[in-house]
Design a protein around this motif. Structure first.
Motif, short mmCIF file in Angstrom:
data_model
loop_
_atom_site.label_atom_id
_atom_site.label_comp_id
_atom_site.label_asym_id
_atom_site.label_seq_id
_atom_site.Cartn_x
_atom_site.Cartn_y
_atom_site.Cartn_z
N THR B 20 0.85 -1.16 0.05
CA THR B 20 0.02 -0.02 -0.01
C THR B 20 0.66 1.13 -0.18
O THR B 20 0.68 2.22 -0.79
CB THR B 20 -0.80 -0.06 1.22
N PHE B 21 1.94 1.38 0.74
CA PHE B 21 2.75 2.28 0.82
C PHE B 21 3.21 2.59 -0.74
O PHE B 21 3.42 3.76 -1.04
CB PHE B 21 3.84 2.29 1.89
N LEU B 22 3.97 1.52 -0.92
CA LEU B 22 4.41 1.60 -2.46
C LEU B 22 3.56 2.39 -3.44
O LEU B 22 3.67 3.35 -4.13
CB LEU B 22 5.08 0.48 -3.06
N ILE B 23 2.29 1.71 -3.62
CA ILE B 23 1.52 2.25 -4.43
C ILE B 23 0.93 3.70 -4.06
O ILE B 23 1.02 4.69 -5.10
CB ILE B 23 -0.05 1.50 -4.46
N MET B 70 -4.05 5.06 6.27
CA MET B 70 -3.89 3.80 6.90
C MET B 70 -4.65 3.68 8.01
O MET B 70 -5.28 2.60 8.38
CB MET B 70 -2.45 3.49 6.93
N THR B 71 -4.74 4.64 9.05
CA THR B 71 -5.39 4.54 10.19
C THR B 71 -6.93 4.52 10.07
O THR B 71 -7.37 3.84 10.68
CB THR B 71 -5.15 5.85 11.03
N ASN B 72 -7.28 5.25 9.26
CA ASN B 72 -8.89 5.26 8.42
C ASN B 72 -9.01 4.06 8.35
O ASN B 72 -10.05 3.45 8.58
CB ASN B 72 -9.21 6.23 7.66
N ILE B 73 -8.25 3.23 7.41
CA ILE B 73 -8.33 1.88 6.74
C ILE B 73 -8.56 1.20 7.88
O ILE B 73 -9.79 0.30 8.21
CB ILE B 73 -7.61 1.44 5.70
N VAL B 74 -7.63 0.90 8.60
CA VAL B 74 -7.45 -0.01 9.82
C VAL B 74 -8.46 0.14 10.96
O VAL B 74 -9.14 -0.94 11.45
CB VAL B 74 -5.86 -0.21 10.37
N LEU B 75 -8.59 1.38 11.22
CA LEU B 75 -9.44 1.46 12.47
C LEU B 75 -11.09 1.57 12.12
O LEU B 75 -11.94 1.17 13.01
CB LEU B 75 -9.16 2.71 13.37
N HIS B 76 -11.29 2.41 10.86
CA HIS B 76 -12.58 2.66 10.71
C HIS B 76 -13.27 1.82 9.21
O HIS B 76 -14.26 2.06 9.02
CB HIS B 76 -12.98 4.10 10.64
#
Lengths: 545, 310
Positions: B20-23, B70-76
């Motif tokens: 994800t970071f690479l993209i 990323m925090t939004n994806i992981v948490l919410h």
């Protein structure tokens, strides 16, 4: 005029479409004879997914514009000859082009049943102009007094007022507009979608309203199945002169123009806005008299990047050189062969169908004459380094004609010419913004309003947003300012006509060709007409039983 | 076995973060400004641009954008909104994935049934007429580009014979998806057939096959259980990675047949610099790849009892 629609997402002043219905005239009555029309019939039309939410202040690309044209009516509209027609307005009056009084027709309602009042207009304009709402078309209000307080120029600045000082509600059906200075074409600008009214419910949740717009136009919103289709149906209480002759419109989304064309042939879609390059050679034979081949008000040019070292160092380029380059382009052959007759050679900077259009405004400069071209370039001191680059975006289908233009120039004048391809439109724009264009870039312009000032003032004035090549000339600026500030429209148009003729001496860009609508429709519909912006006129289409 | 699965699942985390970071980084370093692109040829004033950028959080440094994302994806489970129309990316993907899934499933079934079927026939008759015929047929399919195959199918079946509509309509019926599924699965079908054939032909000469024959087992059991199971390992490996490819690589096929699936979204997001959509999409595809590759590894043990995971 800053911030309008781009010629890449060929967009247009919506209301042109509506206006042209009223003056559609003889051609649509003739074709009705074959089949009885069904007043409640719904027809389908090919359309891409609108790029943004359907906000009146932010819809500038053609996909959204086409839908909004059905949902909203503005105060006025213009006919094919450029004269104004009243739609929601009873009258729009001014004596000095500076103070305008608008009276509304009575009894109009939004699709949710609430009345359309002077306040609906004033509030909508203030909302659209407010920097906090970041609407892409907000600069259309820049003529109005007090715009700067609502939309400060500086990045990150907060608005210092709630409303524009120049807008005053007199009573329910009257309001006045005070402009900073005289703008003769302001009446014509009012036809643009950004000047449409909004119902009170809009402000409660603007985002939701952008998904499900409530308008005052001939159609009301029905459904939006993202990336698949949008449906609008006739609004029966519509009071305007451009009532829909059909029951509604289904906008169908296609992945490619070729797919849409196949569906047209197999009867799955009724109206196309454009034919893909692959089918252009055959579509006239396939569709017969249902093939559309019509000019509309847009122009393609080669704009000169005046800031580039090539044109600036060691001395400012002589316009004769650019005249020479222009004369080295064989427009007639390129439009006929490479572009397959989808364009028409341009003879000036103002597109056809615009008030103040004059034939041959550029004189000999747009005629193909290799001998003269060589002579002019020599007289102007030659092209620096004897080499030019034409920047274009590779995703827009421009490569073929850029190559052809380059060949034409090289063959005629021995100036080396190379296409400078940017992968896509975004990259092309970035290069233009950061002033990295090497020498020339392709540019296009579709009318915002049908007055020649739109093609002159908005493109060649120093600092105009459409002027991305850095062209600047004090004498010309003064003339444009005078024409922009003329007391009447006629006078302004005349002055701009003189300026257009004068452009030959500066050559801010090389006019190439006017755009044409190459489209078609199915046997199920009749009365299909295309407006000055190249979009089909929805209300006039009749569906056969 | 349980420990193996747990270890594999843990390994997925760095792979997931890395991809994800690479993209994310790649999309954001592409030349071209998504916000300026909104306004086209005619431009807009810097104040509006800045306001829009701020609204979208694009004025933050890229590290912070990635962190927020990323925090939004992981948490919410929130993939953010699209730049242009403000639609939530989850909704955009939710619209597009089912259609592609449908198409990919059909294509997968097609390549599975016909690919293995042809492979088995060719493998059992290696060197004979049927084998050569299948060899030529697969060669033909491999060498025809996807869009050519697509147009030929359209030309013949839609325009000449009139058996089908040229394009998939907005309802996306299963019957309409057959043609695009054949085109999409065609190439892989050829590979599956060839892999199966080679693997079968080889294993026919294996020791355990001779033993099975010597034991006097019925032919059906020898081929069905002893030969097939062992021969399927390379085929399953290929099929597994192909699921991911079918999901993501349908840009051309979806374009030709007017399918509004993932292919179109990928294309559009790249050309419009819709970073959030693209990263969200790739994230899901990465998950699909990771899940299928784990599944395949576990399937190895089922197919070949000699393979054991600790």
């Amino acid at each position: 005029m800053r911030g309008a629609k781009s010629a890449k997402w060929v967009a247009g002043a919506i209301v042109v479409a509506l206006a042209a219905t009223a003056c559609g005239g003889s051609s649509d009555s003739g074709s009705d004879a074959k089949g009885e029309a069904d007043p409640n019939g719904i027809f389908s039309i090919e359309l891409g997914e609108p790029e943004k939410l359907l906000h009146t202040g932010d819809t500038m690309e053609s996909n959204g514009s086409a839908v909004m044209a059905g949902l909203f009516s503005t105060l006025v509209d213009y006919k094919a000859d450029g004269s104004l027609e009243m739609i929601n307005a009873e009258s729009v009056e001014t004596t000095d082009s500076k103070t305008w009084t608008v009276k509304l027709k009575k009894g109009w309602t939004f699709h949710d049943g609430t009345p359309v009042t002077a306040k609906s207009y004033v509030d909508a304009w203030n909302w659209n102009a407010n920097i906090n709402n970041a609407q892409g078309l907000s600069s259309w209000f820049a003529d109005i007094k007090g715009f700067d307080a609502l939309h400060p120029e500086k990045e990150g600045a907060k608005p210092t007022a709630e409303a524009m000082e120049g807008l005053k509600v007199v009573d329910d059906s009257t309001f006045t507009i005070d402009l900073k200075s005289a703008v003769p074409a302001f009446g014509h600008k009012l036809a643009y979608i950004v000047f449409a009214p909004l119902p009170a419910s809009f402000y409660k949740d603007a985002k939701a309203a952008g998904e499900k717009p409530v308008g005052n136009g001939p159609y009301k919103f029905d459904s939006w199945d993202h990336k698949k289709q949008i449906k609008i149906v006739r609004y029966d209480d519509y009071k305007g002169p451009n009532k829909a002759k059909n029951g509604g419109v289904l906008f169908k989304n296609y992945t490619t123009l070729e797919a849409a064309y196949e569906d047209l042939k197999s009867g799955n879609v009724d109206v196309l806005r454009q034919i893909g390059p692959k089918d252009l050679p055959v579509y006239r034979a396939d569709l017969g008299d249902r093939a559309v081949d019509q000019a509309y008000s847009a122009i393609q040019t080669l704009a000169i990047a005046f800031y580039a070292d090539q044109w600036k160092k060691p001395k400012q380029v002589d316009p004769k050189v650019i005249q020479g380059l222009s004369m080295a382009i064989d427009r007639a052959t390129i439009t006929k062969t490479v572009l397959q007759g989808t364009r028409e050679p341009a003879t000036g900077w103002v597109a056809k169908g615009v008030v103040g259009y004059q034939e041959n405004a550029a004189g000999d400069v747009t005629k193909f004459d290799p001998a003269k071209a060589k002579e002019l370039i020599k007289a102007g001191g030659g092209v620096p380094k004897n080499e030019i680059f034409i920047q274009f975006n590779a995703d827009g289908g421009h490569k073929e004609w850029v190559d052809a233009v380059c060949n034409s120039i090289t063959q005629a004048t021995a100036v080396k010419c190379t296409g400078d391809s940017k992968p896509d439109f975004q990259a092309d724009l970035t290069a233009r913004k950061s002033q990295q264009v090497k020498s020339i870039y392709r540019s296009g312009w579709v009318l915002d309003y049908p007055v020649n000032s739109n093609f002159v003032s908005d493109l060649f004035r120093t600092g105009a947003a459409g002027n991305q090549g850095g062209f600047s000339n004090k004498a010309l600026d003064a003339k444009i300012a005078a024409a922009d500030g003329a007391a009447t429209l006629d006078e302004s148009v005349k002055q701009f006509q003189a300026i257009e003729k004068d452009l030959v001496n500066y050559m801010p860009s090389i006019p190439l060709w006017y755009y044409k609508v190459n489209a078609g429709y199915s046997e199920k519909v009749s009365g299909v007409q295309y407006g000055q912006d190249g979009d089909p006129i929805l209300t006039g289409v009749e569906v056969k039983k | 076995m349980g420990r193996y699965v747990a270890r594999r699942l843990l390994q997925m985390i760095p792979v997931f973060l890395g991809t994800t970071f690479l993209i994310f980084f790649m999309v954001y370093s592409l030349p071209g400004d998504p916000v300026a692109g909104l306004f086209g040829d005619k431009g807009v004033d810097p104040a509006t641009l800045a306001a829009k950028r701020h609204e979208l959080g694009l004025d933050l440094p890229i590290w912070e954008q990635y962190w927020n994302y990323m925090t939004n994806i992981v948490l919410h489970f929130d993939f953010g909104n699209q730049i242009r129309n403000g639609r939530p990316v989850t909704e955009v993907l939710g619209d597009a994935f089912p259609i592609t899934l449908q198409l990919a499933a059909l294509a997968f079934a097609f390549e599975l049934i016909f690919g293995i079927g042809l492979g088995v026939i060719a493998g059992l008759r290696a060197g004979r007429l049927a084998d050569n015929a299948i060899l030529i047929f697969t060669l033909l399919i491999i060498s025809i580009p996807v869009f050519v195959l697509g147009f030929i199918i359209k030309m013949v079946f839609a325009f000449e014979l009139g058996w089908m509509a040229p394009n998939v309509s907005n309802e996306q019926k299963w019957s309409e998806l057959i043609a695009p599924a054949i085109v999409l699965g065609g190439l892989s079908l050829a590979y599956v057939a060839r892999l199966t054939r080679t693997s079968m032909a080889e294993n026919l000469r294996a020791d355990y096959m001779r033993t099975a024959v010597a034991k006097g087992l019925p032919r059906r059991r020898i081929i069905g259980v002893h030969l097939m199971r062992n021969s399927m390992i390379p085929v399953v490996t290929f099929l597994g990675t192909d699921i991911g490819a079918l999901m993501g690589g349908a840009v051309v096929t979806e374009g030709i047949f007017n399918v509004k699936g993932i292919g179109g979204v990928i294309y559009e997001s790249i050309s419009r610099r819709e970073g959030t959509t693209l990263v969200g999409l790739v994230t899901v595809l990465v998950l699909v790849y990771l899940a299928t590759s784990l599944l395949i590894d576990l399937l190895y043990a089922v197919l070949d009892p000699r393979i054991r995971y600790a």
